[in-house]
Design an enzyme around this catalytic site. Sequence first.
Site, PDB file in Angstrom:
ATOM      1  N   ASN A  61      70.736  59.261  45.762  1.00  0.00           N
ATOM      2  CA  ASN A  61      70.845  60.576  46.376  1.00  0.00           C
ATOM      3  C   ASN A  61      70.003  60.614  47.645  1.00  0.00           C
ATOM      4  OD1 ASN A  61      72.036  62.744  44.314  1.00  0.00           O
ATOM      5  ND2 ASN A  61      70.952  61.202  43.143  1.00  0.00           N
ATOM      6  N   HIS A 120      75.095  61.876  48.419  1.00  0.00           N
ATOM      7  CA  HIS A 120      74.535  60.543  48.157  1.00  0.00           C
ATOM      8  C   HIS A 120      74.455  59.771  49.474  1.00  0.00           C
ATOM      9  CE1 HIS A 120      74.964  60.315  43.534  1.00  0.00           C
ATOM     10  NE2 HIS A 120      74.806  61.555  43.913  1.00  0.00           N
ATOM     11  N   HIS A 127      75.435  68.307  47.648  1.00  0.00           N
ATOM     12  CA  HIS A 127      74.838  67.253  46.825  1.00  0.00           C
ATOM     13  C   HIS A 127      75.336  65.928  47.401  1.00  0.00           C
ATOM     14  CE1 HIS A 127      73.617  65.690  42.691  1.00  0.00           C
ATOM     15  NE2 HIS A 127      74.370  64.687  43.135  1.00  0.00           N
ATOM     16  N   ARG A 150      67.320  63.879  36.231  1.00  0.00           N
ATOM     17  CA  ARG A 150      68.621  63.662  35.581  1.00  0.00           C
ATOM     18  C   ARG A 150      69.474  62.699  36.406  1.00  0.00           C
ATOM     19  NH1 ARG A 150      74.141  63.608  36.284  1.00  0.00           N
ATOM     20  NH2 ARG A 150      73.905  65.346  37.743  1.00  0.00           N
ATOM     21  N   CYS A 197      75.729  56.964  40.900  1.00  0.00           N
ATOM     22  CA  CYS A 197      76.634  57.354  39.823  1.00  0.00           C
ATOM     23  C   CYS A 197      77.093  56.089  39.129  1.00  0.00           C
ATOM     24  CB  CYS A 197      77.825  58.118  40.384  1.00  0.00           C
ATOM     25  SG  CYS A 197      79.109  58.393  39.159  1.00  0.00           S
TER      26      CYS A 197
END
Lengths: 300, 300
Positions: A249, A209, A207, A15, A240
């Site tokens: 990521n 990046h 999470h 995703r 993003c």
Amino acid sequence: MELPSQVKLVEVGPRDGLQNQPVMVSIAHRVELIERLAQCGFSAIETGSLVSAQRIPQMANSEIVYQHIHQRPNAEYIMLVANQQGLARAISCQAKTIAVFCAATDAFSLNNIHCSIDVSMASIQTIVGQAKEKNMAVRGYISCVLGCPFQGVVQIDKVCELAAKLYEYGCYEVSLGDTIGVGTPLQVIELLSAVKKVIPTDTIAVHFHDTYGQSLANIFAALQTGIHIIDSSVSGLGGCPFAPGASGNISSEDLVFMLNGLSIKTGVNLDELIATSWFIADLLDRPPTAKVTLANAAKH
Amino acid sequence: MELPSQVKLVEVGPRDGLQNQPVMVSIAHRVELIERLAQCGFSAIETGSLVSAQRIPQMANSEIVYQHIHQRPNAEYIMLVANQQGLARAISCQAKTIAVFCAATDAFSLNNIHCSIDVSMASIQTIVGQAKEKNMAVRGYISCVLGCPFQGVVQIDKVCELAAKLYEYGCYEVSLGDTIGVGTPLQVIELLSAVKKVIPTDTIAVHFHDTYGQSLANIFAALQTGIHIIDSSVSGLGGCPFAPGASGNISSEDLVFMLNGLSIKTGVNLDELIATSWFIADLLDRPPTAKVTLANAAKH
């Protein structure tokens, strides 16, 4: 130094990774990617996003992808939901787990989803309530927890307030996103120490990046605070589309390499993961950003 | 968590970085690179290597490069010396600071410089003695401190023994190299805790390659042990031509970004460093590996 003895990895490549790629991956290959990641040992995988196919064409047909997965018992297959329409789609494809998202600044929220934090949180509260009535589990994301591309500094109090709300609404996990990758380790420790005071450590995920190369150092810092749920992306895919300059990521491969070295159990087989990274990199016609995978070109 | 309030950065790009590049950089551009790095604020810079030009053509004419530098007061301009011949060249160009190197395993030593550790250390002892008679300062390197491409596991005791000897011979600093980049943070902490018992913390430097993406996390771990001398390379240039699979030092840019975030003083101006990274990347016709620099493409 005390570190967790095991961590749960949440693989976001199918995703958060694919949604930002210029190459469209077929439904069959998206399903194959998810199956391979499950085979690697990931017990939580983001499978797709129920958003407008006009806006994010890479995530079109996420229901079909979802319905073709052979779900393993006790594994989470997560579908991102942006609004009521997305929830309706999640219900109609019988998704068991969804994710909702908000941002830590109004500036990012307005830019990304065209509404203020307050409006977005009211919508999330409704969505979580309805999802739970359908016995769905809901994961919550907060973007820009360590910096905002529009506003700069982010208030820790704001992140804590949003984390507490998401938890109160009924999210089983709150994932704290450094969407633009500007955080550094002491900032991570400061943030997590504060969030741990408002929701249980067992429900906090990070999470990160890797825009500025900081993510693995930040994860090592997070582990030192006891955090043991970590989002990562096979091959380092991601970014993003709405955050200027953001790219990639933390790669699952470099992360698993570190965790193996720290003797922290992940359940993930690194060799299979490297092979899966080459598989998706070939489909996207781009090299992996994972250094572990680049150093294992022989497994290509 | 206690971290040093400032660190000394040793910029190794003009030597460890360039020696591994397929593109030859002119003498004038090598001098310009060093001058620009000094202007950025680095007070210790590896300028070249007095080895066989047949073996490492990228480092040919290192004396000429050295003689064209406008040396700043209190700055270290380091020349790598491999043997007696190299020392003679260092003396003849009036080098003030040289570096010598050994490996933590016989397997690597035999492969890299065709002699055992013992033979290599005897030669180093002689070189350091002679250099000090000429009032030169000598920096010592140990390769493969966290893993060997030929032998795998490396004994911490061996690293301690070599560090103690280099210090006893008269080296003012001992730089511990993870030549193939396989180390992870707890291993770093274990190694440094041991080395700190045999030589003063003020004389220990870390030199990490980013082959497996671990180097910044490892440096954050090293800082937690009180280490405050760190080798890095502009643009992430580097690697080791004799270590299979090895590629790239930790980039100075990503490191300075982290140190700035940790409020640790470096004396280095990050904007000028990013510009210098683009300068050398353009000359080498390759993109920087430093993520901070890639994220700052506008400064190109």
